[in-house]
Structure formats: C-alpha cells, structure tokens
Enzyme design. Structure first.
Site, PDB file in Angstrom:
ATOM      1  CD  GLU A   1     -20.276 -27.013 -11.108  1.00 55.10           C
ATOM      2  OE1 GLU A   1     -19.589 -26.335 -10.329  1.00 55.10           O
ATOM      3  OE2 GLU A   1     -21.292 -27.641 -10.734  1.00 55.10           O
TER       4      GLU A   1
ATOM      5  CG  HIS B   1     -19.821 -26.992  -7.004  1.00 55.98           C
ATOM      6  ND1 HIS B   1     -20.355 -25.891  -7.645  1.00 55.98           N
ATOM      7  CD2 HIS B   1     -19.635 -26.618  -5.721  1.00 55.98           C
ATOM      8  CE1 HIS B   1     -20.477 -24.893  -6.786  1.00 55.98           C
ATOM      9  NE2 HIS B   1     -20.046 -25.312  -5.612  1.00 55.98           N
TER      10      HIS B   1
ATOM     11  CB  CYS C   1     -23.696 -24.606  -4.591  1.00 54.49           C
ATOM     12  SG  CYS C   1     -22.534 -24.150  -3.278  1.00 54.49           S
TER      13      CYS C   1
END
Length: 385
Positions: free
Chosen positions: A358, A356, A262
């Site tokens: 994660e 993202h 990001c």
C-alpha cells in the site's frame, strides 16, 4: 516524561544505547525523556508516513537520510491518528519547510504530540553501530544528560522480543471504509496496527472494508458477511500475539480467503505452523529489493519489520489446510517476504507479504497484490456457487 512545549532548537540532548554508545545533539519536537528500541529507516522521503505508522510503536527511529523535515508536515499524509514513534533521530533538521502542502514544521508536529527528537547526531555512525551490534534499547533525553545515569534507566526497559503490543494500537470500535464505485466484495480487516492507506487500496478495487478490533471473533466476522479476511501490519513480537494466531486458525478452518501484510504475514506463518525470529536489525525503508518467485519479477518495496517468518525446509510444507510455500524473498539477505497457501487442487486459498504494497509514500511496484486478493475472492465466490 515530556513537555508539550517545543524545544528551542538549542536545548542539549543526549542519546544512549544499552551498550553504552553515546551521541549528543540538540533537541527538537518536545523536551523530555523517552525510551524504546533503536532502529534505522533508509527511506529518503516519506517521514510523515513513517512517524505515523503504528508498527513503529515503542521504537526510536534513526533517519539515515541526512536532511529531514524539508517538506514540513501536512494534514493529508498521516497513516493513523497520531505519531507512534517513541523518538526521532536526525542528522540535519530543516529549519524552513519548502512544500506548498506544509501546514507546520516537523518540530512543531512532534511537539504537539509530545514526541522527543534529537538533531545533529552522526546518524551514519549510529546506523553502522546498529548494523554491527543489532537493534537495541535506547534512551533520548533533554533531562538526564549524564550518559551513565541514562544508560541505567535504559537497561530497565522491556525488550522488544516477547512484547505483545497489538492492544495498544488496534481500533477501539469497528468502522467501515466504503467501496469506491460498484461494491464487489466485503472484507473484514483485523486491525493489528493498520495504516490508513490499506483500506483505501482495497476500497479502490470495489471492496467494502470493515476494520475490526484485534479482539474480534469469527462469529463477528461472519456476521458482517465477509467474503474474505485481511490481517494488517502492527508492532511487537508475533510469538506473543496468540489471540490473532488463534483467530486466523479459525478463519482457515472456515475456508475464508486470506490476505496479510507485514505482521499479518508473521501471524499467517505462525498459524500455519512456522516459526518466527527476530532479525538482527530488521528492514525499514522504501528501497528494499524483493523477488516474486512465481514471476521472477524484482520489486522495489517498502519495509518495516524487525521479525521474520522462518522458512520451512525446501521452502514449502504441508499444513491441515494445504501446502504453504515461500512466495517472496528479500534479495539483500534472503529473508522470507511472502507466503502462499494452496489447497490440494493447487488453488490459492490465502497469501501474505512481509512488506507494504500500500506504501503511500511509494514505491508502488507491489500494488498488484491487491488485485491478486480480488482474484482469490472471485475464485472463492465461484466455488461457492
């Protein structure tokens, strides 16, 4: 600015955009008055992770999903130590949570942290307005109910373009997230607004993660025996984050493997000589399609960014450290969603993605990127032997 006393749910509230568009509703969470950049998130779930994501610092988030608060608020899913959004806008707030994991209502959680919410807003109309006119400054208030008076205050607020917010969100002190199972590598994670789940995903792969303040130096990174460096997500304008760009330039000079997510993707781009630009209304939600150009695979991904890297001509360019190329694109609008840096022999020295992988609330299509980082660390270790 706001009261820690929870709203009764019948307290009038008003939302005014900088162009004068006005919406009325009732407040939830804390009573008071807040300002920020109005943005919308298209996720159907995962609002707790959204609200505690440091990347949303100084933003008033509009939920496009009509029903919010259904699962309440638990003690496990926070992505940081606090709620970071400046305010929260919903269409229909659930009165009673229905999850066995819930410990309090969404309204109670926001009230505890002094965050003002507004319920009963036509979020479809508000979202369409932001798509047509772009993200803009906004005020939400239970105190100033005169729209013109509130708009005057909105117009005095700082723009997101040019905002350097990293110092507001970075960790004050370093901390370590131990590797799970056998330790394979040590990684220095520079905290620009890191989410809790990111070190967990690295630790699951045998990486001992040293989370460091944004003001850390290359000497401190070397002093921790780092095999590689990670730059996290975070808020603000990457063009204003000159410190992290300078640090990453030193990391590249030191030939340390790099992975960024990001904001870390935008900092990577700027360190490599690419520009960044503010998007009209950005990408926010957990349902954005991205193509990995190396495999042709399309991933459904989680996003939260209002700025993007400008693609080099022909999607690649030469840098002092090798060739940078665009590795991922958003299929909705072609925005750059990833970069790769390869040396003269074609070896992958560093990479980053704008989204993202994660994504605690899902989706998990891009989790392979953490394995790719392990591959880069392994290759660098072999090279040094």
């Amino acid at each position: 600015m706001h009261s820690l006393a929870p709203s009764s749910g019948s307290t009038p509230a008003v939302l005014v955009l900088e162009d004068g568009r006005t919406f009325t509703g009732t407040s939830f969470g804390a009573r008071g008055e807040v300002f920020g950049e109005a943005v919308f998130s298209t996720g159907m779930s995962g609002y707790q992770e959204t609200l505690t994501d440091p990347s949303y610092h100084r933003q008033v988030v509009v939920a496009t999903a009509p029903h919010i608060g259904n699962t309440g608020w638990n003690d496990e899913d926070d992505e940081s130590q606090r709620v970071w959004v400046a305010g929260y806008v919903v269409r229909d707030l659930a009165r009673v949570p229905s999850s066995w994991r819930s410990r309090r209502t969404l309204s109670e959680a926001l009230a505890e942290q002094g965050v003002v919410g507004i319920n009963g807003v036509d979020t479809r109309a508000l979202t369409r307005h932001l798509r047509e006119r772009g993200s803009m400054r906004v005020g939400v208030s239970t105190e100033t109910l005169d729209p013109e008076a509130l708009r005057e205050r909105v117009l005095t607020q700082a723009q997101m373009a040019g905002a350097d917010l990293v110092a507001d969100v970075t960790t004050a002190e370093p901390y370590v997230v131990p590797a799970r199972g056998e330790k394979r590598f040590t990684v220095a994670a520079v905290d620009l607004g890191i989410k809790t789940m990111t070190p967990v995903r690295l630790a699951e792969r045998g990486i001992e993660v040293h989370v460091l303040p944004a003001t850390t130096t290359l000497e401190e990174i070397r002093g921790r025996g780092a095999d590689g460096v990670f730059f996290s997500n975070g808020p603000g304008d990457p063009a204003a984050a000159t410190g992290p760009v300078s640090l990453l330039t030193e990391v590249l000079d030191a030939r340390l493997p790099y992975f960024g997510i990001c904001f870390g993707n935008q900092i990577f781009g700027r360190a490599l000589g690419l520009g960044t630009t503010k998007l009209k209304y950005g990408h926010r939600g957990i349902n954005q399609p991205v193509i990995d150009r190396s495999t042709g695979k399309v991933e459904v991904t989680a996003h939260n960014h209002g700025f993007a890297v400008e693609a080099p001509e022909g999607d690649s360019a030469e840098t002092p450290w090798g060739t940078v190329s665009v590795s991922h694109h958003c299929l909705n609008d072609g925005v750059v969603e990833g970069l790769e840096l390869r040396d003269g022999e074609g070896g992958l020295r560093g990479f980053s993605v704008q989204y993202h992988p994660e994504a605690a609330a899902g989706p998990h299509d891009a989790a392979y990127l953490f394995d790719r980082f392990v591959d880069v660390l392994e290759a660098a270790q072999e090279e040094s032997r």
